[in-house]
Design a protein around this motif. Sequence first.
Motif, PDB file in Angstrom:
ATOM      1  N   GLY A 252       0.657  -1.204   0.071  1.00 45.08           N
ATOM      2  CA  GLY A 252      -0.003  -0.112   0.016  1.00 45.08           C
ATOM      3  C   GLY A 252       0.936   1.251  -0.034  1.00 45.08           C
ATOM      4  O   GLY A 252       2.061   1.016  -0.234  1.00 45.08           O
ATOM      5  N   ALA A 253       0.069   2.270   0.467  1.00 42.11           N
ATOM      6  CA  ALA A 253       0.933   3.465   0.381  1.00 42.11           C
ATOM      7  C   ALA A 253       0.832   4.301   1.782  1.00 42.11           C
ATOM      8  O   ALA A 253       0.088   3.996   2.410  1.00 42.11           O
ATOM      9  N   ARG A 254       1.718   5.222   2.056  1.00 41.62           N
ATOM     10  CA  ARG A 254       1.917   5.836   3.136  1.00 41.62           C
ATOM     11  C   ARG A 254       2.407   7.388   3.004  1.00 41.62           C
ATOM     12  O   ARG A 254       3.189   7.608   2.305  1.00 41.62           O
ATOM     13  N   LEU A 255       1.641   8.288   3.672  1.00 41.73           N
ATOM     14  CA  LEU A 255       2.101   9.671   3.486  1.00 41.73           C
ATOM     15  C   LEU A 255       3.216   9.674   4.361  1.00 41.73           C
ATOM     16  O   LEU A 255       3.349   9.372   5.491  1.00 41.73           O
ATOM     17  N   LYS A 256       4.210  10.718   4.185  1.00 39.14           N
ATOM     18  CA  LYS A 256       5.409  10.962   4.908  1.00 39.14           C
ATOM     19  C   LYS A 256       5.070  11.925   5.996  1.00 39.14           C
ATOM     20  O   LYS A 256       4.199  12.825   5.547  1.00 39.14           O
ATOM     21  N   PRO A 257       5.720  11.874   7.172  1.00 42.04           N
ATOM     22  CA  PRO A 257       5.077  12.760   7.920  1.00 42.04           C
ATOM     23  C   PRO A 257       5.524  14.268   7.673  1.00 42.04           C
ATOM     24  O   PRO A 257       6.533  14.593   6.946  1.00 42.04           O
ATOM     25  N   SER A 258       4.744  15.210   7.882  1.00 42.67           N
ATOM     26  CA  SER A 258       4.918  16.433   7.393  1.00 42.67           C
ATOM     27  C   SER A 258       6.296  17.200   7.896  1.00 42.67           C
ATOM     28  O   SER A 258       6.983  18.052   7.298  1.00 42.67           O
ATOM     29  N   GLU A 259       6.613  16.827   9.066  1.00 43.22           N
ATOM     30  CA  GLU A 259       7.662  17.279   9.646  1.00 43.22           C
ATOM     31  C   GLU A 259       9.349  16.866   8.978  1.00 43.22           C
ATOM     32  O   GLU A 259      10.065  17.395   9.131  1.00 43.22           O
ATOM     33  N   ASP A 260       8.919  15.873   8.133  1.00 40.98           N
ATOM     34  CA  ASP A 260      10.047  15.174   7.311  1.00 40.98           C
ATOM     35  C   ASP A 260      10.140  16.199   6.002  1.00 40.98           C
ATOM     36  O   ASP A 260      11.043  15.821   5.213  1.00 40.98           O
ATOM     37  N   LEU A 261       9.268  16.765   5.684  1.00 39.24           N
ATOM     38  CA  LEU A 261       9.299  17.544   4.472  1.00 39.24           C
ATOM     39  C   LEU A 261       9.883  18.854   4.556  1.00 39.24           C
ATOM     40  O   LEU A 261       9.951  19.657   5.822  1.00 39.24           O
ATOM     41  N   THR A 262      10.772  19.447   3.578  1.00 34.95           N
ATOM     42  CA  THR A 262      11.367  20.733   3.600  1.00 34.95           C
ATOM     43  C   THR A 262      10.251  21.845   3.421  1.00 34.95           C
ATOM     44  O   THR A 262       9.263  21.392   2.913  1.00 34.95           O
ATOM     45  N   GLN A 263      10.802  23.043   3.713  1.00 36.34           N
ATOM     46  CA  GLN A 263       9.849  24.020   3.373  1.00 36.34           C
ATOM     47  C   GLN A 263       9.389  24.331   1.839  1.00 36.34           C
ATOM     48  O   GLN A 263       8.172  24.463   1.708  1.00 36.34           O
ATOM     49  N   ASP A 264      10.378  24.009   1.052  1.00 41.05           N
ATOM     50  CA  ASP A 264       9.936  24.046  -0.290  1.00 41.05           C
ATOM     51  C   ASP A 264       8.954  22.689  -0.771  1.00 41.05           C
ATOM     52  O   ASP A 264       7.888  23.177  -1.615  1.00 41.05           O
ATOM     53  N   GLN A 265       9.131  21.845  -0.113  1.00 43.47           N
ATOM     54  CA  GLN A 265       8.245  20.811  -0.336  1.00 43.47           C
ATOM     55  C   GLN A 265       6.675  21.225   0.183  1.00 43.47           C
ATOM     56  O   GLN A 265       5.781  20.767  -0.432  1.00 43.47           O
ATOM     57  N   ARG A 266       6.669  21.682   1.504  1.00 43.47           N
ATOM     58  CA  ARG A 266       5.530  22.146   1.853  1.00 43.47           C
ATOM     59  C   ARG A 266       4.802  23.151   1.264  1.00 43.47           C
ATOM     60  O   ARG A 266       3.485  23.160   1.158  1.00 43.47           O
ATOM     61  N   MET A 267       5.702  24.160   0.609  1.00 45.13           N
ATOM     62  CA  MET A 267       5.059  25.192  -0.023  1.00 45.13           C
ATOM     63  C   MET A 267       4.326  24.515  -1.218  1.00 45.13           C
ATOM     64  O   MET A 267       3.458  25.245  -1.917  1.00 45.13           O
ATOM     65  N   ALA A 268       4.559  23.377  -1.970  1.00 45.13           N
ATOM     66  CA  ALA A 268       3.998  22.685  -3.138  1.00 45.13           C
ATOM     67  C   ALA A 268       2.699  22.178  -2.488  1.00 45.13           C
ATOM     68  O   ALA A 268       1.863  21.654  -3.630  1.00 45.13           O
ATOM     69  N   VAL A 269       2.215  21.916  -1.416  1.00 46.15           N
ATOM     70  CA  VAL A 269       0.962  21.273  -0.921  1.00 46.15           C
ATOM     71  C   VAL A 269       0.114  22.208  -0.552  1.00 46.15           C
ATOM     72  O   VAL A 269       0.408  23.234   0.227  1.00 46.15           O
ATOM     73  N   SER A 270      -1.175  22.257  -1.103  1.00 47.68           N
ATOM     74  CA  SER A 270      -2.222  23.180  -0.535  1.00 47.68           C
ATOM     75  C   SER A 270      -3.284  22.229   0.150  1.00 47.68           C
ATOM     76  O   SER A 270      -4.167  22.626   0.676  1.00 47.68           O
ATOM     77  N   GLU A 271      -3.297  20.766  -0.143  1.00 46.41           N
ATOM     78  CA  GLU A 271      -4.286  20.056   0.456  1.00 46.41           C
ATOM     79  C   GLU A 271      -3.822  18.889   0.792  1.00 46.41           C
ATOM     80  O   GLU A 271      -3.008  18.140  -0.191  1.00 46.41           O
ATOM     81  N   VAL A 272      -4.135  17.848   1.844  1.00 43.28           N
ATOM     82  CA  VAL A 272      -4.094  16.709   1.936  1.00 43.28           C
ATOM     83  C   VAL A 272      -5.393  16.116   2.493  1.00 43.28           C
ATOM     84  O   VAL A 272      -5.864  16.887   3.436  1.00 43.28           O
ATOM     85  N   SER A 273      -5.867  15.067   1.880  1.00 40.19           N
ATOM     86  CA  SER A 273      -7.207  14.635   2.203  1.00 40.19           C
ATOM     87  C   SER A 273      -7.155  13.162   2.540  1.00 40.19           C
ATOM     88  O   SER A 273      -6.319  12.440   1.756  1.00 40.19           O
ATOM     89  N   GLU A 274      -8.174  12.623   3.378  1.00 41.11           N
ATOM     90  CA  GLU A 274      -8.429  11.211   3.495  1.00 41.11           C
ATOM     91  C   GLU A 274      -9.603  11.005   3.930  1.00 41.11           C
ATOM     92  O   GLU A 274     -10.442  11.802   4.432  1.00 41.11           O
ATOM     93  N   ILE A 275     -10.156   9.836   3.754  1.00 33.96           N
ATOM     94  CA  ILE A 275     -11.304   9.329   4.148  1.00 33.96           C
ATOM     95  C   ILE A 275     -11.499   8.761   5.536  1.00 33.96           C
ATOM     96  O   ILE A 275     -10.754   7.678   5.726  1.00 33.96           O
TER      97      ILE A 275
END
Length: 157
Positions: free
Chosen positions: A105-128
């Motif tokens: 399956g798939a796993r989201l990486k923890p947000s604290e592991d992302l760089t500032q540049d990577q976080r800038m590219a994300v505007s939404e994270v959703s799950e059910i």
Amino acid sequence: MPTRKRNGDDLPKDGVLRPKHERFVLEYLKDLNASAAARRAGYSVRNSNVVGRRLLANVHISAAIERAKAERLERVRIDGDKVLRGFACLAFSDPGDYLTWGPDGARLKPSEDLTQDQRMAVSEVSEIVTDHGIERPHQVRGPEGCARFALATPGPL
């Protein structure tokens, strides 16, 4: 026969902009399109190309445009380098920056592991979320019109 006054012939010669000129300056800042700005400022649609060029060529109007650009830059504190950096973050983003996946399956990486540049590219994270916990699909979205990554695998995380 009296000569007819042409649109744009009321150009400021004394440095004082008339209300229509001030409107042109504000409209020009929206898209830097002189013809469209002239139309939106109330000049004739038929002559907007000529009028827009004539207004831009006036030293007082062009100075007002430059002042307004400088004021906006100071107000929002965004320059061309910052905008280009943001576009680069979006253009070169990689799904592997945000997700890991494999046979299980798939796993989201923890947000604290992302760089500032990577976080800038994300505007939404959703799950059910269901009664059985968090289930797929998970989506990581960039701003509208930019890269989107979606994984759909059955079962809970």
